[in-house]
Every structure is written in C-alpha cells, then in structure tokens.
Design a protein around this motif. Structure first.
Motif, PDB file in Angstrom:
ATOM      1  N   MET A   1       0.821  -1.387  -0.100  1.00  0.00           N
ATOM      2  CA  MET A   1      -0.099   0.074   0.130  1.00  0.00           C
ATOM      3  C   MET A   1       0.793   1.465  -0.102  1.00  0.00           C
ATOM      4  O   MET A   1       0.655   2.206  -0.870  1.00  0.00           O
ATOM      5  N   SER A   2       1.773   1.239   0.770  1.00  0.00           N
ATOM      6  CA  SER A   2       2.696   2.491   1.035  1.00  0.00           C
ATOM      7  C   SER A   2       3.472   2.631  -0.607  1.00  0.00           C
ATOM      8  O   SER A   2       3.767   3.644  -0.760  1.00  0.00           O
ATOM      9  N   GLU A   3       3.462   1.411  -1.084  1.00  0.00           N
ATOM     10  CA  GLU A   3       4.514   1.402  -2.370  1.00  0.00           C
ATOM     11  C   GLU A   3       3.336   2.250  -3.279  1.00  0.00           C
ATOM     12  O   GLU A   3       3.881   3.031  -4.314  1.00  0.00           O
ATOM     13  N   PHE A   4       2.096   2.032  -3.224  1.00  0.00           N
ATOM     14  CA  PHE A   4       1.037   2.588  -4.027  1.00  0.00           C
ATOM     15  C   PHE A   4       1.280   4.265  -4.132  1.00  0.00           C
ATOM     16  O   PHE A   4       1.329   4.797  -4.926  1.00  0.00           O
ATOM     17  N   PHE A   5       1.277   4.673  -2.743  1.00  0.00           N
ATOM     18  CA  PHE A   5       1.112   6.081  -2.424  1.00  0.00           C
ATOM     19  C   PHE A   5       2.424   6.603  -2.757  1.00  0.00           C
ATOM     20  O   PHE A   5       2.487   7.849  -2.999  1.00  0.00           O
ATOM     21  N   ALA A   6       3.711   5.777  -2.605  1.00  0.00           N
ATOM     22  CA  ALA A   6       4.986   6.529  -3.206  1.00  0.00           C
ATOM     23  C   ALA A   6       4.998   6.900  -4.666  1.00  0.00           C
ATOM     24  O   ALA A   6       5.728   7.693  -5.010  1.00  0.00           O
ATOM     25  N   MET A   7       4.256   5.945  -5.391  1.00  0.00           N
ATOM     26  CA  MET A   7       4.145   6.172  -6.919  1.00  0.00           C
ATOM     27  C   MET A   7       5.707   6.252  -7.451  1.00  0.00           C
ATOM     28  O   MET A   7       6.050   7.140  -8.549  1.00  0.00           O
ATOM     29  N   ASP A   8       6.666   5.384  -7.046  1.00  0.00           N
ATOM     30  CA  ASP A   8       7.769   5.026  -7.587  1.00  0.00           C
ATOM     31  C   ASP A   8       8.489   6.406  -7.679  1.00  0.00           C
ATOM     32  O   ASP A   8       9.505   6.655  -8.426  1.00  0.00           O
ATOM     33  N   TYR A  10       7.252   9.438  -7.721  1.00  0.00           N
ATOM     34  CA  TYR A  10       6.599  10.501  -8.534  1.00  0.00           C
ATOM     35  C   TYR A  10       5.716  11.032  -7.576  1.00  0.00           C
ATOM     36  O   TYR A  10       4.733  11.654  -8.160  1.00  0.00           O
ATOM     37  N   ALA A  11       5.443  10.622  -6.327  1.00  0.00           N
ATOM     38  CA  ALA A  11       4.215  10.977  -5.227  1.00  0.00           C
ATOM     39  C   ALA A  11       3.867  12.648  -5.571  1.00  0.00           C
ATOM     40  O   ALA A  11       2.961  13.010  -5.449  1.00  0.00           O
ATOM     41  N   LEU A  12       4.933  13.318  -5.286  1.00  0.00           N
ATOM     42  CA  LEU A  12       4.760  14.741  -5.277  1.00  0.00           C
ATOM     43  C   LEU A  12       4.351  15.446  -6.614  1.00  0.00           C
ATOM     44  O   LEU A  12       3.776  16.449  -6.421  1.00  0.00           O
ATOM     45  N   PHE A  13       4.289  14.505  -7.580  1.00  0.00           N
ATOM     46  CA  PHE A  13       3.882  15.108  -9.133  1.00  0.00           C
ATOM     47  C   PHE A  13       2.411  14.611  -9.209  1.00  0.00           C
ATOM     48  O   PHE A  13       1.347  15.055  -9.828  1.00  0.00           O
ATOM     49  N   VAL A  14       2.403  13.061  -9.177  1.00  0.00           N
ATOM     50  CA  VAL A  14       1.030  12.360  -9.349  1.00  0.00           C
ATOM     51  C   VAL A  14      -0.203  12.886  -8.567  1.00  0.00           C
ATOM     52  O   VAL A  14      -1.227  13.294  -9.031  1.00  0.00           O
TER      53      VAL A  14
END
Lengths: 48, 247
Positions: A1-8, A10-14
C-alpha cells in the motif's frame, strides 16, 4: 500500500495532479447545482 | 426538411425541461466512468517502462486537454448558431461553456506542468504545444471578457461570437503543434493513423476517463444552462409557473 502512495518516487507530482483535477471538477459541478436549487427556491418564494 | 424540432429545442421552457431530464443520463454515467477510470489508471494499469508510475498523470492530463479543445469547438459552434439564427439558447450555451472550457484548459496546463517537471526537468517551456494551449486559455478569457463588456447581452453575444470563430484556428494548431514544430512535448499517441502506441491495459483507462470527462462536461453544461435560462427568463410566465413544482 505504501508503495502505491509512493508512486515510484513521483508521489509529489502524481498526487497533486489528481488532487487539483478532483477538486476542480467537484467544485465546477456542485456550484451550479447549488445555484440552481437556490434559484428554484427563490422562484417558489416569489410566487407566494 | 422539417426544422420544427430545432425551433422547439430553442424554446427556453422546452429546453429547460429536456435538459433537466437529460442531466441524470449524463451525470450518473460520468460518475461511474470517472471512478472506474481512476481505479484503472491508478491501480490496474502497469507502470510505464520509462516513466514508472509518473506516467499516471496521463489519465487526468490527456482527458483534460482533449476536453479543453472539444469544449472550444462546442463554444464556437454554439456562438455561430447564435450569430446566424439569433438563437438565444445557443448564445447562452456558448457563454456557459466558456468558464468550464477555461477551467479544463488551466487544468491541462497545471497537470502538464506537474508532469513536465520530473520528466523534462522543467515546469514550463515556451514551445509550440504549451504556448498554443496557453493561447487557448487566453481565447476563453478574452471571449468571456468581450461577451460581458457590453451593457446589452445580445450585442456582447454577437461581438464575442466573431472572436470565438476566429479563435477556432488555434485548435488545429494545438493538435498539430507537435508535428509542425520541434517540441519538447511527445507526439500523438492515440489520434494518429497507425495503431495507438500504447499498451491496451494503459489505453482502456484513458478512453474510460476521456468518456467520463465528456459525459461530466455535458451534464455540467446542462445544469449551467438551466441556471442561465432561469436567470434570463426570470420574469416570464413559464418560470413563475415552475414555482408550483417541487425541486
């Protein structure tokens, strides 16, 4: 789940991109809908 | 050819009723499509082999961009109908599409900027694609400003309709900008003659989102038009007769 929120990494942009989209679309739909309801009520009051 | 339907559609009380009946038919599918598209785009679609999960911005950026252009065409067509047939409903439609079109243009620019920063290393570049999309935003704002600059609403509608029609030339410029000029922006992925250069698992959520955005736009424009009709026809018998109905 935390992997999902981290977005590789790119979380700060996605997530901001999705957030502005959701907020803008919600507001653009709700505002005229409320305005329509207010107007209809005012019309009904005006008739009495 | 029988044009009665066209004249009837242009009659405010008739359209007000039809629009009211049509809104759920666009609104609910829009909600379902948007949630399905979000789920598909954020969760089901595999990460891109170059951009990883950063590519997921595509699912809001591309539908917003498509809508920013489609809305402009709808605005220009409505304005032209208003100009040629003096159809009040068409004039109201053009004016009420404009703020929504401007909003989606701004959304395109903002999401594009958020995508450009990690991928290209810049928030903004004065290249053909981005500049022509910014021009689209100014066209929407200019149309609204000109429309509202006249004390008489219908004079404003006619003057701004000319601007809207001239501005149409920008739409193919936006679309072909990535072919006509060297651009930082990538070329067309879907709207090209050969097969789309995107995996099906990635493409389906994008099409679902595009359809959802379009249904959403239609529903919201209909609500806005109903408001505009009530406001502009406030003192007519049909609006006063609405008072008896429940909302």
């Amino acid at each position: 789940m935390s992997e999902f929120f981290a977005m590789d990494g790119y979380a700060l942009f996605v997530w901001p991109a999705y957030a502005v989209t959701v907020l803008l679309m919600a507001w653009a739909a709700i505002a005229p809908w409320l305005q329509h309801r207010r107007l209809r009520r005012a019309i009904r009051r005006g008739n009495r | 050819m029988n044009w009665t339907w066209f004249h009837k559609l242009g009659s405010p009380p008739h359209f007000y009723r039809i629009a009211g009946a049509m809104i759920p038919w666009f609104g609910w599918p829009a909600a379902v499509l948007l949630f399905a598209g979000l789920y598909g785009g954020l969760w089901l679609a595999p990460p891109d082999y170059q951009m990883g999960d950063g590519f997921r911005i595509i699912y809001v950026h591309v539908p917003a961009a498509w809508l920013s252009m489609a809305a402009y065409v709808a605005l220009a067509v409505s304005a032209a109908v208003g100009l040629i047939w003096r159809m009040k409903l068409a004039e109201l439609a053009a004016r009420n599409i404009a703020p929504l079109g401007a909003a989606f243009t701004l959304l395109t620019l903002v999401t594009g900027s958020l995508w450009g920063r990690p991928m290209w290393g810049t928030w903004w570049e004065w290249d053909a694609r981005m500049t022509s999309e910014l021009v689209l935003l100014f066209l929407y704002l200019g149309y609204i400003a000109l429309h509202d600059a006249f004390p008489e609403r219908r004079t404003g509608a006619r003057a701004s309709a000319i601007l809207a029609l001239v501005g149409l030339v920008n739409i193919p410029i936006i679309h072909f900008s990535v072919e006509w000029w060297h651009s930082l922006h990538q070329g067309a992925t879907i709207t090209k003659l050969s097969a789309p250069s995107i995996a099906t698992e990635m493409l389906v959520p994008l099409l679902v989102m595009a359809l959802g955005f379009t249904a959403y736009f239609t529903a919201v424009v209909l609500v806005r038009l109903r408001v505009a009709l009530l406001e502009s026809e406030r003192d007519t018998a049909w609006v006063r007769a609405l008072g008896a109905d429940d909302v």
